[in-house]
Design a protein around this motif. Sequence first.
Motif, short mmCIF file in Angstrom:
data_model
loop_
_atom_site.label_atom_id
_atom_site.label_comp_id
_atom_site.label_asym_id
_atom_site.label_seq_id
_atom_site.Cartn_x
_atom_site.Cartn_y
_atom_site.Cartn_z
N GLY A 69 40.81 27.94 33.50
CA GLY A 69 42.27 28.03 33.59
C GLY A 69 42.72 28.52 34.95
N GLU A 86 45.45 14.82 32.54
CA GLU A 86 44.93 15.71 31.49
C GLU A 86 44.52 17.08 32.03
OE1 GLU A 86 42.62 14.19 28.40
OE2 GLU A 86 43.00 12.10 28.87
N THR A 92 44.73 20.01 31.04
CA THR A 92 44.21 21.07 30.17
C THR A 92 43.07 20.60 29.28
OG1 THR A 92 45.89 20.54 28.51
CG2 THR A 92 46.44 22.27 30.08
N SER A 93 42.65 19.35 29.44
CA SER A 93 41.65 18.82 28.49
C SER A 93 40.27 19.43 28.64
CB SER A 93 41.53 17.30 28.64
OG SER A 93 42.73 16.70 28.26
N LEU A 149 39.75 22.54 29.28
CA LEU A 149 39.86 23.99 29.13
C LEU A 149 39.57 24.46 27.71
CD1 LEU A 149 43.14 24.61 31.15
CD2 LEU A 149 40.80 25.06 31.88
N PRO A 208 40.47 26.43 24.46
CA PRO A 208 41.81 26.52 23.87
C PRO A 208 42.60 27.74 24.35
CG PRO A 208 40.19 25.96 22.20
CD PRO A 208 39.43 26.20 23.46
N ILE A 245 44.45 27.22 27.73
CA ILE A 245 45.39 26.11 27.92
C ILE A 245 46.79 26.62 28.22
CG2 ILE A 245 46.55 24.19 26.73
CD1 ILE A 245 43.89 23.59 25.37
N THR A 265 48.60 13.44 29.19
CA THR A 265 48.25 14.61 28.38
C THR A 265 48.03 14.27 26.91
OG1 THR A 265 48.91 16.87 27.81
CG2 THR A 265 50.66 15.23 27.90
N GLU A 267 48.60 17.00 25.00
CA GLU A 267 49.36 18.15 24.48
C GLU A 267 50.72 17.67 23.98
OE1 GLU A 267 48.43 21.27 24.08
OE2 GLU A 267 46.42 20.74 24.82
#
Lengths: 207, 250
Positions: free
Chosen positions: B145, B167, B169-170, B172, B174, B177, B198, B200
Amino acid sequence: MPGLLVTIPLTVISFSFAMIIAILTAMVQVANVPVLRKLARFYIWVIRGTPLLVQLYVVFFGLPSVGIRVDAFPAAVIVFSINEGAYCAETMRAAIESVPAGQMEAGYCVGMNYVQIMTRIVLPQAFRTAFPPLFNSLIGMVKDTSLAANITVAEMFFAAQRIAGRTYQFMTLYLELAFIYLMFSTVLTRVQAWGEKRLNSYGGNKI
Amino acid sequence: MAMLEVHDLYKRFEQTEVLKGVSLSVDKGDVVAVLGPSGGGKTTLLRCINFLEKADSGTLVFDGVTHDLSSITRAEIASIRLRTGFVFQNYNLFRNKTALQNVTEGLIIARKMEKKEAEARGMRLLEKVGMADRASHYPSQLSGGQQQRVAIARALSADPQIIYFDEPTSALDPELIGEVLSVMRSLAEEGMTMIVVTHEMEFAKNVSSRSIFMENGVIVEEGDSASFFSNPKYDRTREFLQMEENRTGI
Ligand SMILES: Nc1ncnc2c1ncn2[C@@H]1O[C@H](COP(=O)(O)OP(=O)(O)OP(=O)(O)O)[C@@H](O)[C@H]1O
Ligand SMILES: [Mg+2]
């Protein structure tokens, strides 16, 4: 031991040239420069496929017959540079290719060009990876320089042979010689360990 | 006027046609979420419009200037890249540079900015993403992160007109994120123009102004996020949104 004053410069000069050759040869392959890339592969193929001793003979004893006369020391420097350059080129190429493509792409995305990314991002990382195997090559080369005795370069082995020829103290002399090579390698191994520690300053081994 | 337009973008890798005539338009201040199943061509789309991949055909209108994507010159590419930022799924921070150097490298080397000035700017950006206290850390010393937040600061360094996120945060865990999404949310609030690929859904629904559903190399549906989520026009979009909802267990 008088030969030291030949062995050391022979190694240092040859290895420096070898590194330059290696980087250039690796770069034209990685950058996929059309004709040069093929040339680089050919060079590596020939040099790695023939004995070092034969290469020394070709340059020192062979070339004069086609009218090119090279003194023993420069002949040795040429051969060791070219020979070592081929091996180190492969080390460098592998190291450069081991740097993830994302490093290059990230460089492009912040506006840098190929040369800038290569010199500032990719090569520094590649050097770190290549450092141990390159040192391996260097240590190997120190010992290989003894082959230069065959073309009358007065390095350590040549000197030892001479003295042994006069004094008949083969055992003591050659053991002493072996010991000096060993000391050389020991010092270089220390330098390598020190160098690796310094290079680890990118925050750990995780690279 | 649109800040970025793409017309009829085609791209194939050997046998597979990955983008089959993609067109889209992004206005200044838009936050466009690009959604869709794996393999639909979302990454390829972003890579083509930032020239990491060469499109087979298509045009790009960037900041009022039209470029043919199949014959764009190096100089044009360089000039566009100086006005865009890119955030990768796996961060791609320069591993031999500290967090601060990652942000300043492009400024100093590509833009020839004074080192002092670049560092001051770099520190401001690191502060903005909450990473100022890690300025001298190397990527290997940062969490995913944290690396991604530095990567966002790096993408911001050029003061770009648009930022592409693939993407972000993909990769990372959980629990990491949220910190990245909150940085992106504040960018959106400041009016930064962004295209965000994303998974998300919350982010797409609540932060993006427009959403695009992409599948098999074509844009199936697009619209302002509110109606896109509440009332999708196509069954396929509806199905996908339903599936994503079930997946995230909302
Ligand atoms: N360099 C490449 N060479 C060959 N095929 C590729 C390459 N890059 C992508 N593809 C193919 O193109 C298609 C689209 O890939 P892309 O990565 O754009 O999809 P995506 O929508 O980003 O998927 P994901 O959600 O999994 O990231 C896939 O079928 C993929 O296998
Ligand atoms: Mg993708």
